[in-house]
Write an enzyme that holds these catalytic residues in place. Sequence first.
Site, mmCIF file in Angstrom:
data_model
loop_
_atom_site.group_PDB
_atom_site.id
_atom_site.type_symbol
_atom_site.label_atom_id
_atom_site.label_comp_id
_atom_site.label_asym_id
_atom_site.label_seq_id
_atom_site.Cartn_x
_atom_site.Cartn_y
_atom_site.Cartn_z
ATOM 1 N N GLY A 24 0.796 -1.228 0.000
ATOM 2 C CA GLY A 24 0.000 0.000 0.000
ATOM 3 C C GLY A 24 0.820 1.265 0.000
ATOM 4 O O GLY A 24 0.272 2.359 -0.021
ATOM 5 N N SER A 25 2.143 1.158 -0.015
ATOM 6 C CA SER A 25 2.966 2.367 0.041
ATOM 7 C C SER A 25 2.898 3.131 -1.275
ATOM 8 O O SER A 25 2.852 2.541 -2.346
ATOM 9 C CB SER A 25 4.419 1.984 0.347
ATOM 10 O OG SER A 25 4.880 1.018 -0.575
ATOM 11 N N TYR A 34 -3.379 -0.774 6.925
ATOM 12 C CA TYR A 34 -4.758 -0.811 6.433
ATOM 13 C C TYR A 34 -5.693 -1.249 7.567
ATOM 14 O O TYR A 34 -5.476 -2.278 8.204
ATOM 15 C CB TYR A 34 -4.887 -1.755 5.243
ATOM 16 C CG TYR A 34 -4.449 -1.134 3.935
ATOM 17 C CD1 TYR A 34 -3.925 0.149 3.892
ATOM 18 C CD2 TYR A 34 -4.579 -1.830 2.742
ATOM 19 C CE1 TYR A 34 -3.537 0.720 2.689
ATOM 20 C CE2 TYR A 34 -4.190 -1.267 1.533
ATOM 21 C CZ TYR A 34 -3.664 0.009 1.514
ATOM 22 O OH TYR A 34 -3.288 0.571 0.316
ATOM 23 N N LYS A 193 2.666 3.007 -9.231
ATOM 24 C CA LYS A 193 2.766 4.188 -8.371
ATOM 25 C C LYS A 193 3.961 5.018 -8.812
ATOM 26 O O LYS A 193 5.067 4.470 -8.998
ATOM 27 C CB LYS A 193 2.941 3.753 -6.911
ATOM 28 C CG LYS A 193 1.746 2.983 -6.361
ATOM 29 C CD LYS A 193 0.544 3.887 -6.148
ATOM 30 C CE LYS A 193 -0.623 3.107 -5.562
ATOM 31 N NZ LYS A 193 -1.780 3.976 -5.265
ATOM 32 N N ASP A 221 -0.213 6.455 -11.065
ATOM 33 C CA ASP A 221 -0.889 7.031 -9.889
ATOM 34 C C ASP A 221 0.122 7.798 -9.040
ATOM 35 O O ASP A 221 1.064 7.220 -8.507
ATOM 36 C CB ASP A 221 -1.505 5.891 -9.068
ATOM 37 C CG ASP A 221 -2.346 6.399 -7.900
ATOM 38 O OD1 ASP A 221 -2.385 7.628 -7.663
ATOM 39 O OD2 ASP A 221 -2.958 5.557 -7.218
ATOM 40 N N GLU A 247 -3.267 9.410 -12.334
ATOM 41 C CA GLU A 247 -4.256 9.467 -11.255
ATOM 42 C C GLU A 247 -3.772 10.381 -10.133
ATOM 43 O O GLU A 247 -2.584 10.365 -9.796
ATOM 44 C CB GLU A 247 -4.444 8.032 -10.742
ATOM 45 C CG GLU A 247 -5.457 7.873 -9.645
ATOM 46 C CD GLU A 247 -5.707 6.390 -9.326
ATOM 47 O OE1 GLU A 247 -5.555 5.544 -10.250
ATOM 48 O OE2 GLU A 247 -6.030 6.084 -8.171
ATOM 49 N N GLU A 276 -11.022 9.308 -5.572
ATOM 50 C CA GLU A 276 -11.037 8.476 -4.363
ATOM 51 C C GLU A 276 -11.071 9.300 -3.083
ATOM 52 O O GLU A 276 -11.451 8.802 -2.034
ATOM 53 C CB GLU A 276 -9.846 7.513 -4.331
ATOM 54 C CG GLU A 276 -8.516 8.178 -4.085
ATOM 55 C CD GLU A 276 -7.362 7.177 -4.067
ATOM 56 O OE1 GLU A 276 -6.974 6.762 -2.971
ATOM 57 O OE2 GLU A 276 -6.862 6.806 -5.137
ATOM 58 N N ASP A 299 -15.386 5.985 -4.689
ATOM 59 C CA ASP A 299 -14.887 5.148 -3.597
ATOM 60 C C ASP A 299 -16.086 4.852 -2.694
ATOM 61 O O ASP A 299 -16.809 5.769 -2.303
ATOM 62 C CB ASP A 299 -13.791 5.897 -2.838
ATOM 63 C CG ASP A 299 -13.244 5.106 -1.661
ATOM 64 O OD1 ASP A 299 -12.081 4.718 -1.708
ATOM 65 O OD2 ASP A 299 -13.995 4.889 -0.680
ATOM 66 N N HIS A 326 -12.189 3.301 -7.469
ATOM 67 C CA HIS A 326 -11.064 3.055 -6.582
ATOM 68 C C HIS A 326 -11.402 1.857 -5.706
ATOM 69 O O HIS A 326 -12.518 1.733 -5.210
ATOM 70 C CB HIS A 326 -10.833 4.282 -5.703
ATOM 71 C CG HIS A 326 -9.828 4.076 -4.619
ATOM 72 N ND1 HIS A 326 -10.145 4.142 -3.280
ATOM 73 C CD2 HIS A 326 -8.508 3.780 -4.677
ATOM 74 C CE1 HIS A 326 -9.053 3.917 -2.560
ATOM 75 N NE2 HIS A 326 -8.052 3.701 -3.376
ATOM 76 N N GLY A 328 -9.263 -1.632 -3.248
ATOM 77 C CA GLY A 328 -8.073 -2.006 -2.490
ATOM 78 C C GLY A 328 -8.363 -1.803 -1.012
ATOM 79 O O GLY A 328 -9.462 -2.111 -0.551
ATOM 80 N N GLU A 357 -10.626 -1.101 -10.078
ATOM 81 C CA GLU A 357 -9.343 -1.434 -9.449
ATOM 82 C C GLU A 357 -9.447 -2.730 -8.638
ATOM 83 O O GLU A 357 -10.482 -3.045 -8.063
ATOM 84 C CB GLU A 357 -8.915 -0.293 -8.518
ATOM 85 C CG GLU A 357 -7.545 -0.509 -7.896
ATOM 86 C CD GLU A 357 -6.973 0.767 -7.276
ATOM 87 O OE1 GLU A 357 -7.767 1.678 -6.946
ATOM 88 O OE2 GLU A 357 -5.733 0.840 -7.121
#
Lengths: 416, 416
Positions: A24-25, A34, A193, A221, A247, A276, A299, A326, A328, A357
């Site tokens: 998630g970084s 999370y 990312k 993103d 993004e 998001e 989201d 969005h 995850g 996603e």
Amino acid sequence: MVKGKITSLAVKDVRFPTSLGHHGSDAMHTDPDYSAAYVVIETDADDALKGYGLTFTLGKGTEIVVCAVNALSHLVVGRNLEDIVTNFRDFYRQLTSDGQLRWPLWKLLVDMTPEQLVSCIDFRYITDVLTEAQALEILQNGKQRQETREERMLKSGYPAYTTSCAWLGYSDEQLQKLCADALQDGWTRFKVKVGADLQDDIRRCKLIRDMIGHDNKLMLDANQRWDVNEAISWVQELAAFKPLWIEEPTSPDDILGHGTISKALAPLGIGVATGEQCHNRVMFKQFLQARALQYLQIDSCRLGSVNENLSVLLMAKKFNIPVCPHAGGVGLCELVQHLIIFDYISVSGELDNRMCEYVDHLHEHFKYPVTIHNAAYMPPMDPGYSTEMKEDSVLSYQFPGGSVWQQLIHDKRVEI
Amino acid sequence: MVKGKITSLAVKDVRFPTSLGHHGSDAMHTDPDYSAAYVVIETDADDALKGYGLTFTLGKGTEIVVCAVNALSHLVVGRNLEDIVTNFRDFYRQLTSDGQLRWPLWKLLVDMTPEQLVSCIDFRYITDVLTEAQALEILQNGKQRQETREERMLKSGYPAYTTSCAWLGYSDEQLQKLCADALQDGWTRFKVKVGADLQDDIRRCKLIRDMIGHDNKLMLDANQRWDVNEAISWVQELAAFKPLWIEEPTSPDDILGHGTISKALAPLGIGVATGEQCHNRVMFKQFLQARALQYLQIDSCRLGSVNENLSVLLMAKKFNIPVCPHAGGVGLCELVQHLIIFDYISVSGELDNRMCEYVDHLHEHFKYPVTIHNAAYMPPMDPGYSTEMKEDSVLSYQFPGGSVWQQLIHDKRVEI
């Protein structure tokens, strides 16, 4: 019609120590854990009907969300279920929250009449771009050949893209391995990312584009890393890798800034994606009015309710902008699949340039986890909004008393 | 240079049962209990320096703000005061909060060099309209004849307008009496709450305009009641009463909507005022870019810190838009007077069409309440940001254990 009353509401602070593995970084969020504020509602209905809800957070501050849920719970506890179901709009105006229901949510929405759907939406502040009559017309058109689209979803699912291969904290080797695995599993759309270091971005984009080839799709993103002009010049340097979109290039509140970036990148064939962090329909209204996004990313948690999402799906349809949700986090895939499947069947009717996603993470804690088949979300068939977590998971990850956190604290791997 | 460390931070939930008297009522907020999350910081400095802060709320949910303060307190407790003072921007980026200081805040700001002031500001996301170099130039120009303006403030104060006469829940008789008293006290600028019922608005505006005459100023405030087109047609019906501005005509997030309303009302000589709900500099940037407001209303609490307000004051100067702060509530007058006095002395240098809101309510609970003289805010001379509350007030109004709340609960005048 459902009978009974809501008798209790319990909320728990559940956290997963994801920062330990850099999952998630990104350029702005270097060490997210999370987490979720997780709500269970009980009723006195004959069948002991329960409701489940959550919102996704990044760890610290989840206790604030728990506190906010408790502050609103008096609006829910004691309410008659029939009153809620017969006047969703009224209930929504009081809550900014949604009733939990007995069908899979997407099927409930698909089977509602246009009149019922419109009656869920609060049109205050958006009538200058979407009136109740216009929304009704969109939904009436959406009923045409709805069965065909529902069958298609049940057969092939809703197309997904993966963000699991290229978190910013992953090494090139890890990225390559994950990308190879994903290609083998049938994935054709990949998100990378970017935004921390330009030379790194160039190297990583080249690496991924070389692996996936030019028939597959690549998205970027930046997670709000840049100022407006910086965003434009940085993305120009990455244009050679033919990304479909960039993004969150800048502050998620900067509608006009996203408009400027959209205009500058259009000649390069790169769209702007955002949403998001958009907190309400009024923000989305303006992003659409200002032509400030070419891919709209709802989201399920940030937007606060199914109702608010309905108004955004309808505005996107009016402006002919594809919705690419969005997901995850914790549970966002589970929730938002309902909304996007409904969008396809009853609102947009299209799949061109549309995808949802997907992040392969933490699904094992859910009682009804998403099913991905051939890089597509298969429509969930269990009741509700797919929000229910496994009891064991909640017990283990409740913060800070759960066994997982107690062990981490004991081992001095985390401090609280 | 100040020496020492922050040793503790305490936060209290303080509520005033203002809804019982309809104080503060408007088209959207029918029964606010003006309240605050109130913070006291202690240090181990030789002189036992303390810091005070608060944010204003409407009662319910104050416990959420208290919870949020507690969640951020670890960023403050243990910090070295010298580290904070020598790098405000760095501290600010971590907190979205401001250091508490030993001068009256306005005087501290006025005496800082342009370089020091600029070093407090986070320019991320606003460089497309205001760069660090441009901000520095504005502040360097602001140093010219600064002493003259400081003397003028000390002698005559900053012009204020009153909102105390015409809350929506007041009867015509009450409105007339309060208006007559205010005229006698030297007030020349009056604000009326509108938006619930057009015929009521027409009657109340006529009543006030007849009483104050055409040499005095009249402002309208709809508190977000309308949709965009509704706002335009409603205000057209009130144009005969020559209001200077219409405040919060629609959703406070709707930049483009405010732009549409501004354009429609310009030929009538009516400006749009907004900002009290604006949550950051990015929103204000866009309101200015889109020519969506003609009066910019900063709020000392909503905007979250002195630092964020500095960036907004500078952007307003660049766009030549007068800042007319929002105040009232609990402590907002006490806080924002510092910012607007600084704005006049060091940034705008002008008083034309500028004024600061004033509401005569709850000042008695503050150790250093505002001083109003001849309808103007007199510069506070006590140290700090005028945030310190009286100990007795905090004890009595702490929620729900304070004696005032216990008595109200005991008398069954309120339920919790």
